[in-house]
Write a protein that holds these residues in place. Structure first.
Motif, short mmCIF file in Angstrom:
data_model
loop_
_atom_site.label_atom_id
_atom_site.label_comp_id
_atom_site.label_asym_id
_atom_site.label_seq_id
_atom_site.Cartn_x
_atom_site.Cartn_y
_atom_site.Cartn_z
N PRO A 133 -9.11 -15.99 -2.73
CA PRO A 133 -8.46 -14.46 -3.25
C PRO A 133 -8.61 -13.24 -2.54
O PRO A 133 -7.64 -12.37 -2.76
CB PRO A 133 -10.66 -13.78 -3.41
N LEU A 134 -8.38 -13.52 -1.45
CA LEU A 134 -7.52 -13.02 0.01
C LEU A 134 -6.39 -13.24 -0.36
O LEU A 134 -5.79 -11.83 -0.51
CB LEU A 134 -8.57 -13.39 1.25
N TRP A 135 -5.50 -13.90 -1.15
CA TRP A 135 -4.33 -14.61 -0.59
C TRP A 135 -4.20 -13.60 -2.13
O TRP A 135 -3.23 -12.44 -1.93
CB TRP A 135 -3.66 -15.54 -0.29
N LEU A 136 -5.30 -13.32 -3.27
CA LEU A 136 -4.38 -13.32 -4.28
C LEU A 136 -4.46 -11.84 -4.59
O LEU A 136 -3.39 -10.44 -5.35
CB LEU A 136 -5.17 -13.60 -5.48
N GLU B 148 -1.34 -6.60 -4.21
CA GLU B 148 -0.78 -4.95 -3.84
C GLU B 148 0.79 -5.89 -3.80
O GLU B 148 0.93 -4.16 -3.89
CB GLU B 148 -1.39 -5.36 -2.64
N GLY B 149 1.07 -6.49 -3.71
CA GLY B 149 2.88 -6.48 -3.57
C GLY B 149 3.65 -6.11 -4.89
O GLY B 149 4.26 -5.46 -5.14
N VAL B 150 2.61 -7.18 -5.84
CA VAL B 150 3.21 -6.35 -7.60
C VAL B 150 3.27 -5.00 -7.81
O VAL B 150 3.89 -4.90 -8.49
CB VAL B 150 2.30 -7.90 -8.42
N THR B 151 1.60 -4.47 -7.66
CA THR B 151 1.60 -3.24 -7.98
C THR B 151 2.42 -2.48 -7.16
O THR B 151 2.96 -1.55 -7.78
CB THR B 151 0.63 -3.05 -7.40
N LYS B 152 3.02 -2.12 -5.81
CA LYS B 152 3.88 -2.07 -4.92
C LYS B 152 5.28 -2.11 -5.92
O LYS B 152 5.89 -1.27 -6.03
CB LYS B 152 4.04 -2.27 -3.52
N ALA B 153 5.71 -3.00 -6.20
CA ALA B 153 7.17 -3.22 -7.17
C ALA B 153 7.23 -2.96 -8.75
O ALA B 153 7.50 -1.84 -8.93
CB ALA B 153 7.45 -4.83 -6.98
#
Lengths: 315, 315
Positions: free
Chosen positions: A103-106, A111-116
């Motif tokens: 879960p922490l990795w995901l 968050e990276g997906v959202t930022k992009a």
């Protein structure tokens, strides 16, 4: 898209749903994630532009790379191909292979997906999560007005060869990330270079501006010389390079010195800047540098040294 | 798409170019493989439909699965999502992760890709080959007339629940492939079942025909009950199933017996047939079976036994 129905995979889907449910779909998305496929609208008199890019652990990033950076870079590298065509993003699909649920990795990854998604205005419209070694494959879709689209072919003798922004920063950033380069005396330079590797900024606005003026365009992911080589080959021309005009950041020179900086700029790769050719009558866009000129004789001239390949080897 | 410029990767690209260069692009493809991205035309007054599916070694196929089958199945499973939307394919991208170069493996794999490209009329317009554990990720693109597209939601009380062709064959085929099921006394049945697993036939023509009549549709990849469950959930309704009407092939019954055949048909998965709902006034398409009716009460009724999950676990 495949749906998973066992208890353990429900948890996986719940997690993904939780992390990605807040994302906007954008005006082109008629039907988003949650059915067998998404439905997108293409503006009238436009064509679809599509490209795919993958990143695998141990090849494109290490187990120490932040999941947020893994996600952002994977998406940015694919989006950069849209920029190189002059396309405007309308959506992307993401295939994620994970060896275990974490879960922490995901959360960091999402968050990276959202930022992009927000940085590039490109909604995530489809996904597939499977069990396997860590790998991310991103297919991006965009649009160009019908009959337009920047190609690698088209450069003609006399055209100016231009690049967007400075080169080599990301390659040094990767070495800092991997711990093969140290820059303790230059903390702010180090941060800048790491950031250039971690969060590449595909030149979407520039690509779009070039639709009416550039004769050829490619994005620089394998290094300036390698990618310029593809452009020259597909255009059937050669290049006279002005080595002194290659844009190199002060930060890069501070950390690795001028000679190594030039090597990284020429062949380090990972930059995701654009290399394009312009008729000499056209004004060079702001922030871009003229680094040479197209000549009739095949090959690349004007380099003082044969550059050493420093990017990673795929096979 | 990323280009690879070292000597060893040139070989990789030469190989791929050699194997895939004969493929047609189709009338929608304005620019195919070879630039940063492909350019496709969308017919006027149509929307884009897009879906992604991945397959990883050890999870979705074994190291004994023919590379041709790995390729064909990976593409067919993605195309099946287009069929479930009623979409007509226009192109696909393929991200292939390979741990080593193996020309024979690549040749067999490329034959599966070629077979699928022609079987489904879906040109390969983009690809990325990377180093890593064996994995295939396929993003398919298709079109539907604007405002159309079969969704999982929309089933209403009284609608007939239909499936295309027989169920459970592919699940038995997978067991034969993995060597967990033997059928020495039934060689022709065994061949049939293996073929149903190896070469699924997405119901593109049926999906397209259903655009004007079906109220909801989903493809059966995780098993009839699981996928019907998704359809019911998104439609906010329940189902009364007529277990005796579930279509099961004579070949499947010959090999595993009637009881096990029913189990596989209900929850074996891997079928890539369509499950759809029709107003009772509409004629049932040829080759399809009515297996139940939509009711107001949530849940699935009419089963004599609670089925055992037999499909693979993703996590």
């Amino acid at each position: 898209m495949r749906q998973h129905s066992t208890l353990s995979t429900m948890t996986e889907f719940e997690l993904i749903h939780r992390f990605f449910s807040g994302l906007d779909f954008g005006p082109s998305t008629r039907l988003g994630i949650g059915d067998d496929a998404a439905i997108l609208d293409i503006p009238p008199a436009h064509s679809l532009v599509v490209s795919v890019d993958s990143a695998n652990e141990h090849t494109h990033f290490s187990e120490l790379t932040l999941p947020e950076v893994v996600a952002y870079r994977s998406i940015a590298s694919a989006i950069s191909d849209l920029a190189a065509m002059g396309a405007t993003p309308i959506g992307m699909t993401l295939a994620l292979s994970l060896s275990e649920q974490d879960p922490l990795w995901l959360r960091s990854f999402s968050e990276g997906v959202t930022k992009a998604v927000y940085a590039f205005g490109c909604p995530l419209v489809g996904g597939d999560t499977t069990k396997g070694p860590l790998s991310i494959s991103v297919t991006v879709m965009g649009t160009v007005p019908q009959g337009f689209g920047l190609k690698r072919s088209g450069a003609t003798v006399g055209d100016l060869i231009c690049v967007s922004s400075s080169l080599g920063d990301a390659a040094a950033g990767l070495q800092l990330e991997l711990g093969t380069l140290f820059a303790e005396e230059h903390p702010s330079c180090s941060d800048y270079l790491l950031d250039r590797w971690s969060y590449p900024q595909p030149r979407l606005a520039l690509g779009s501006d070039l639709l009416n003026s550039a004769t050829a365009c490619i994005d620089i992911s394998d290094g300036f010389l390698a990618d310029l080589g593809h452009l020259l080959q597909q255009s059937g021309v050669g290049a006279q390079i002005n080595e002194a005009a290659i844009p190199i950041s002060a930060e890069l020179i501070s950390v690795v010195g001028r000679a190594q900086a030039l090597q990284l700029a020429l062949s380090g790769g990972e930059d995701y800047e654009l290399c394009f050719t312009l008729p000499s009558s056209v004004a060079v866009p702001e922030g871009c540098s003229v680094v040479g000129q197209i000549v009739a004789t095949m090959g690349i001239r004007g380099l003082t040294n044969t550059p050493v390949r420093t990017g990673f080897q795929h096979f």
